[in-house]
Design an enzyme around this catalytic site. Structure first.
Site, PDB file in Angstrom:
ATOM      1  N   HIS A  29      40.185  38.872  36.086  1.00  0.00           N
ATOM      2  CA  HIS A  29      40.591  39.677  34.941  1.00  0.00           C
ATOM      3  C   HIS A  29      39.856  41.015  34.941  1.00  0.00           C
ATOM      4  O   HIS A  29      40.471  42.069  34.743  1.00  0.00           O
ATOM      5  CB  HIS A  29      40.298  38.923  33.643  1.00  0.00           C
ATOM      6  CG  HIS A  29      41.090  37.665  33.489  1.00  0.00           C
ATOM      7  ND1 HIS A  29      42.087  37.514  32.542  1.00  0.00           N
ATOM      8  CD2 HIS A  29      41.030  36.486  34.163  1.00  0.00           C
ATOM      9  CE1 HIS A  29      42.602  36.307  32.637  1.00  0.00           C
ATOM     10  NE2 HIS A  29      41.979  35.665  33.607  1.00  0.00           N
ATOM     11  N   ASP A 135      42.269  42.271  27.134  1.00  0.00           N
ATOM     12  CA  ASP A 135      42.822  41.059  27.714  1.00  0.00           C
ATOM     13  C   ASP A 135      43.276  40.145  26.581  1.00  0.00           C
ATOM     14  O   ASP A 135      42.586  40.032  25.562  1.00  0.00           O
ATOM     15  CB  ASP A 135      41.735  40.363  28.551  1.00  0.00           C
ATOM     16  CG  ASP A 135      42.282  39.251  29.428  1.00  0.00           C
ATOM     17  OD1 ASP A 135      42.747  38.236  28.874  1.00  0.00           O
ATOM     18  OD2 ASP A 135      42.221  39.396  30.655  1.00  0.00           O
TER      19      ASP A 135
END
Length: 471
Positions: A29, A135
């Site tokens: 990520h 995110d």
């Protein structure tokens, strides 16, 4: 650097609108969001990147494809956190999910919330408007931002549209509109219960204006269109801005060149299989032995990255405990044919090298995008979460790879014969010629999409224009 996105048709605007980027503190990520942050900073935006000091260091240290100087264009907010709970990967776990990292992530997010929320208030008070990109797994920051005026929030999805769509169908028991039932077939136990528990604990109602996805129309245009019709996406801006990682890997970060790249220089064009299973996978000794034998029997050139899953603090990585004598004997037997890399490897540079032909991967989306963008055939070995879906996209829809281990056999030790068979299928057999041809064409389509007039270039330009309109 990424010459396509950075130099093809984008004016270097003097944008004053600040952007706060909040990644989920896991390698797959953080890497995608740091690449995207560098893209935005190269177009004149002041970008702030906020995470723990440990994870920011990890992201910077592992970054590939950009010069060291490019990092100076981003303001890193290295948030100190208390010592993390111990985390040791379990190679004999009943599933391949890195359960050891859940308590670490839980602790990190708990300690990040207050400092990042304070940063949000500080940035929004000194300059309005503010762009927030986070995110989805860090939804607390979107929730906190909803109480502050003049903040425009966007989610950055680190998985493809297809995988998001398949999960929506699976969780809602909604029949898929596709005729290909293999693509949308149920994949039981891809996410262990502890991950769902973690997700529910940290899931906040988080309003947002749009979604950024690290994908492209060349890869999954029909699924992007279908996703836009789902309830959670109706009325939202969707920008498919991938690939966010560099496509032309010429400038390296400071430091000596990795020995594996020197080894690659001596190999024939398109002759090497790159084998790597990401930052969350720990193989058992028994499985390592089977992989080693399969690589040896295939008689194909290879680079094999052997490492344990990330621990809490990757700066304190220790020597692998796995079958050291086995690997030493193996390396002697395959000397000249293959190379074993212990620890972190310069994956982007390996994939971009002219001697690399195929990529055996766990199918984390970051690795998938990097491999497909470089036009490589994929040998898919999914382990957990989004990876089984990503593997189906590659093998059943795009047909640019073959499945090494089917999902229904995920609890078995894969035998060397299967490793040997799939490598030969791609590298030697007639079937592999067609797979490699399609992979090469897909890579060309992905790369052309980032050039002026291409879909990804237009999508990134549309996002830049959209947020520039908030002045």
């Amino acid at each position: 650097m990424n010459s396509s996105f950075q130099e093809m048709g984008f004016p270097n605007r003097d944008n004053k609108i600040p952007i706060l980027v909040v990644p989920f503190p896991a390698q797959g990520h953080m890497n995608q969001l740091l690449h995207f942050s560098l893209l935005l900073s190269s177009h004149g935006f002041p970008v702030h990147f906020a995470s723990s000091s440990i994870h920011n260091h990890q992201a910077r240290h592992r970054l590939q494809g950009w010069t060291s100087a490019s990092l100076h264009n981003i303001t890193f907010h290295d948030i100190p956190i208390p010592s993390l709970p111990p985390s040791t990967p379990n190679p004999n776990s009943i599933h391949n999910f890195p359960s050891h990292i859940i308590p670490v992530l839980d602790s990190v997010i708990h300690h990040l919330r207050s400092p990042i929320s304070s940063l949000l208030h500080s940035l929004s008070s000194s300059s309005s408007p503010l762009i927030l990109i986070h995110d989805p797994l860090m939804s607390f920051i979107g929730h906190d931002a909803s109480f502050i005026s003049f903040i425009h929030t966007f989610k950055f999805q680190c998985v493809p549209a297809f995988t998001q769509l398949a999960l929506i169908y699976e969780l809602s028991s909604k029949p898929s509109p596709q005729d290909n039932h293999i693509l949308f077939s149920p994949l039981p136990n891809s996410c262990p219960e502890e991950l769902w528990t973690f997700h529910r604990k940290h899931d906040y109602e988080s309003p947002y204006e749009g979604v950024l996805i690290n994908t492209s129309h060349a890869i999954e245009e029909p699924f992007i269109d279908l996703l836009a019709k789902e309830d959670n996406f109706v009325g939202k801006k969707i920008f498919t801005v991938g690939p966010v990682s560099p496509l032309t890997v010429t400038d390296r970060m400071s430091g000596p060149r990795h020995p594996c790249l020197e080894w690659l220089d001596r190999q024939p064009p398109k002759s090497v299989v790159y084998v790597a299973f990401g930052s969350t996978i720990t193989m058992s000794d028994g499985q390592l032995k089977e992989i080693a034998l399969g690589l040896e029997k295939s008689k194909q050139r290879f680079i094999w990255v052997v490492r344990d899953a990330d621990r809490a603090d990757v700066s304190n990585e220790t020597e692998l405990d796995v079958a050291k004598s086995l690997l030493l004997e193996f390396e002697k037997r395959v000397e000249g044919m293959g190379m074993v890399v212990r620890g972190w490897a310069p994956q982007l540079e390996i994939l971009a090298h002219g001697s690399t032909a195929a990529f055996m991967s766990h199918c984390g989306w970051n690795s998938c995008m990097e491999g497909m963008s470089m036009g490589l055939a994929m040998l898919t070995w999914p382990m957990h979460t989004d990876q089984p879906r990503n593997a189906l996209l590659i093998t059943e829809y795009l047909k640019v790879g073959v499945m090494v281990r089917e999902w229904e056999k995920r609890d078995e030790v894969l035998k060397w014969e299967k490793v040997d068979e799939t490598i030969r299928k791609v590298m030697v057999h007639e079937e592999g010629v067609e797979i490699r041809r399609r992979a090469k064409e897909l890579g060309e389509s992905i790369r052309s999409g980032t050039m002026e007039g291409g879909s990804s270039h237009e999508q990134l330009s549309a996002f830049i224009d959209y947020i520039s309109g908030f002045k």
